[in-house]
Design a protein around this motif. Sequence first.
Motif, PDB file in Angstrom:
ATOM      1  N   GLY A  91     -62.868-106.102  12.454  1.00 18.18           N
ATOM      2  CA  GLY A  91     -61.988-106.689  11.464  1.00 18.18           C
ATOM      3  C   GLY A  91     -61.008-105.704  10.839  1.00 18.18           C
ATOM      4  O   GLY A  91     -60.387-106.018   9.840  1.00 18.18           O
ATOM      5  N   THR A  92     -60.881-104.525  11.393  1.00 18.08           N
ATOM      6  CA  THR A  92     -59.937-103.537  10.870  1.00 18.08           C
ATOM      7  C   THR A  92     -59.077-103.042  12.016  1.00 18.08           C
ATOM      8  O   THR A  92     -59.461-103.152  13.187  1.00 18.08           O
ATOM      9  CB  THR A  92     -60.671-102.344  10.234  1.00 18.08           C
ATOM     10  OG1 THR A  92     -61.449-101.713  11.233  1.00 18.08           O
ATOM     11  CG2 THR A  92     -61.545-102.766   9.081  1.00 18.08           C
ATOM     12  N   PRO A  93     -57.924-102.485  11.699  1.00 19.16           N
ATOM     13  CA  PRO A  93     -57.073-101.966  12.780  1.00 19.16           C
ATOM     14  C   PRO A  93     -57.792-100.888  13.579  1.00 19.16           C
ATOM     15  O   PRO A  93     -58.504-100.063  13.012  1.00 19.16           O
ATOM     16  CB  PRO A  93     -55.873-101.372  12.031  1.00 19.16           C
ATOM     17  CG  PRO A  93     -55.913-101.944  10.665  1.00 19.16           C
ATOM     18  CD  PRO A  93     -57.328-102.325  10.392  1.00 19.16           C
ATOM     19  N   ALA A  94     -57.610-100.886  14.878  1.00 20.61           N
ATOM     20  CA  ALA A  94     -58.273 -99.904  15.744  1.00 20.61           C
ATOM     21  C   ALA A  94     -57.818 -98.490  15.420  1.00 20.61           C
ATOM     22  O   ALA A  94     -58.541 -97.537  15.650  1.00 20.61           O
ATOM     23  CB  ALA A  94     -58.000-100.234  17.209  1.00 20.61           C
ATOM     24  N   SER A  95     -56.606 -98.351  14.870  1.00 22.50           N
ATOM     25  CA  SER A  95     -56.074 -97.020  14.586  1.00 22.50           C
ATOM     26  C   SER A  95     -56.465 -96.523  13.188  1.00 22.50           C
ATOM     27  O   SER A  95     -56.008 -95.463  12.782  1.00 22.50           O
ATOM     28  CB  SER A  95     -54.550 -97.049  14.720  1.00 22.50           C
ATOM     29  OG  SER A  95     -54.019 -97.950  13.761  1.00 22.50           O
ATOM     30  N   GLU A  96     -57.268 -97.292  12.455  1.00 22.23           N
ATOM     31  CA  GLU A  96     -57.600 -96.902  11.080  1.00 22.23           C
ATOM     32  C   GLU A  96     -58.433 -95.621  11.066  1.00 22.23           C
ATOM     33  O   GLU A  96     -59.548 -95.573  11.553  1.00 22.23           O
ATOM     34  CB  GLU A  96     -58.360 -98.022  10.370  1.00 22.23           C
ATOM     35  CG  GLU A  96     -58.628 -97.716   8.919  1.00 22.23           C
ATOM     36  CD  GLU A  96     -59.220 -98.907   8.181  1.00 22.23           C
ATOM     37  OE1 GLU A  96     -58.505 -99.519   7.399  1.00 22.23           O
ATOM     38  OE2 GLU A  96     -60.412 -99.214   8.428  1.00 22.23           O
ATOM     39  N   ARG A  97     -57.847 -94.575  10.527  1.00 24.58           N
ATOM     40  CA  ARG A  97     -58.527 -93.296  10.330  1.00 24.58           C
ATOM     41  C   ARG A  97     -58.368 -92.952   8.866  1.00 24.58           C
ATOM     42  O   ARG A  97     -57.318 -93.133   8.289  1.00 24.58           O
ATOM     43  CB  ARG A  97     -57.890 -92.189  11.165  1.00 24.58           C
ATOM     44  CG  ARG A  97     -58.376 -92.147  12.564  1.00 24.58           C
ATOM     45  CD  ARG A  97     -57.868 -90.859  13.232  1.00 24.58           C
ATOM     46  NE  ARG A  97     -58.308 -90.785  14.589  1.00 24.58           N
ATOM     47  CZ  ARG A  97     -59.420 -90.168  14.957  1.00 24.58           C
ATOM     48  NH1 ARG A  97     -60.161 -89.557  14.095  1.00 24.58           N
ATOM     49  NH2 ARG A  97     -59.778 -90.145  16.225  1.00 24.58           N
ATOM     50  N   PHE A  98     -59.421 -92.421   8.291  1.00 24.03           N
ATOM     51  CA  PHE A  98     -59.414 -92.072   6.875  1.00 24.03           C
ATOM     52  C   PHE A  98     -59.133 -90.583   6.713  1.00 24.03           C
ATOM     53  O   PHE A  98     -59.730 -89.752   7.391  1.00 24.03           O
ATOM     54  CB  PHE A  98     -60.754 -92.416   6.231  1.00 24.03           C
ATOM     55  CG  PHE A  98     -60.970 -93.902   6.105  1.00 24.03           C
ATOM     56  CD1 PHE A  98     -60.641 -94.559   4.938  1.00 24.03           C
ATOM     57  CD2 PHE A  98     -61.486 -94.631   7.161  1.00 24.03           C
ATOM     58  CE1 PHE A  98     -60.832 -95.924   4.820  1.00 24.03           C
ATOM     59  CE2 PHE A  98     -61.683 -95.994   7.048  1.00 24.03           C
ATOM     60  CZ  PHE A  98     -61.349 -96.647   5.873  1.00 24.03           C
ATOM     61  N   THR A  99     -58.228 -90.263   5.810  1.00 20.94           N
ATOM     62  CA  THR A  99     -57.951 -88.881   5.450  1.00 20.94           C
ATOM     63  C   THR A  99     -58.954 -88.483   4.377  1.00 20.94           C
ATOM     64  O   THR A  99     -59.069 -89.160   3.352  1.00 20.94           O
ATOM     65  CB  THR A  99     -56.514 -88.728   4.906  1.00 20.94           C
ATOM     66  OG1 THR A  99     -55.616 -89.157   5.928  1.00 20.94           O
ATOM     67  CG2 THR A  99     -56.235 -87.287   4.526  1.00 20.94           C
ATOM     68  N   GLY A 107     -62.296 -91.095   1.101  1.00 21.05           N
ATOM     69  CA  GLY A 107     -61.139 -90.928   1.953  1.00 21.05           C
ATOM     70  C   GLY A 107     -60.205 -92.108   1.810  1.00 21.05           C
ATOM     71  O   GLY A 107     -60.587 -93.172   1.306  1.00 21.05           O
ATOM     72  N   VAL A 108     -58.963 -91.939   2.250  1.00 21.13           N
ATOM     73  CA  VAL A 108     -57.961 -92.998   2.158  1.00 21.13           C
ATOM     74  C   VAL A 108     -57.434 -93.294   3.558  1.00 21.13           C
ATOM     75  O   VAL A 108     -57.343 -92.425   4.410  1.00 21.13           O
ATOM     76  CB  VAL A 108     -56.801 -92.598   1.215  1.00 21.13           C
ATOM     77  CG1 VAL A 108     -57.323 -92.423  -0.203  1.00 21.13           C
ATOM     78  CG2 VAL A 108     -56.107 -91.332   1.678  1.00 21.13           C
ATOM     79  N   ALA A 109     -57.072 -94.588   3.788  1.00 22.57           N
ATOM     80  CA  ALA A 109     -56.553 -94.988   5.093  1.00 22.57           C
ATOM     81  C   ALA A 109     -55.086 -95.362   5.030  1.00 22.57           C
ATOM     82  O   ALA A 109     -54.468 -95.574   6.059  1.00 22.57           O
ATOM     83  CB  ALA A 109     -57.360 -96.154   5.651  1.00 22.57           C
TER      84      ALA A 109
END
Length: 178
Positions: A91-99, A107-109
């Motif tokens: 249910g989230t974008p495949a590219s979602e990476r958290f800094t 962390g923030v996405a």
Amino acid sequence: MYDPYYRGDRNSNHTLLIAVLIAVLVTLLVLLGIGAWYVIGRTAAPSNTAATEPTPQTVTAPAPPPTVTETKTVAPQAQAPAAAPVPADAGTPASERFTVCPSGRSGVATSVTSCAFADNVRDAWMQSYSSTVLAYSPVTETTYSMSCSPGYVATLNTGRTVTGARCTGGNDAVVIAW
């Protein structure tokens, strides 16, 4: 024969006197040792409560920016409720990476989310473990409602994965708190 000048065996009188003095000295040393042990022992461990209560310590650190957190009062829990891990792509974008934020615990996405706000979201979630928390953004000076889902497996910009709560809300804010 009787000698009027004979005063007895002087060595036996001195020996008795020395034996008495040694006995008194030994007794005094033993009593002093017991007294010192009692005083030192009492100072080292004043009571049973010292073993369970930490000694207060003063630590001077720079004052953090003010944090305002509003939470719903719920019964205290020892730990977050158990939840099945949610894959990072559910249910989230495949590219979602958290800094990873400087605190190392959130962390923030999205670029619209500050680390100061992410840390406030984490603090609010850790205090209540509620699915909805209120957190203050020092950047916008506004309090936002965030929806949090525990058990989320997040990929960090460092390549590491963590399991935590994924919180969304505010103005398109996406935060991971662990």
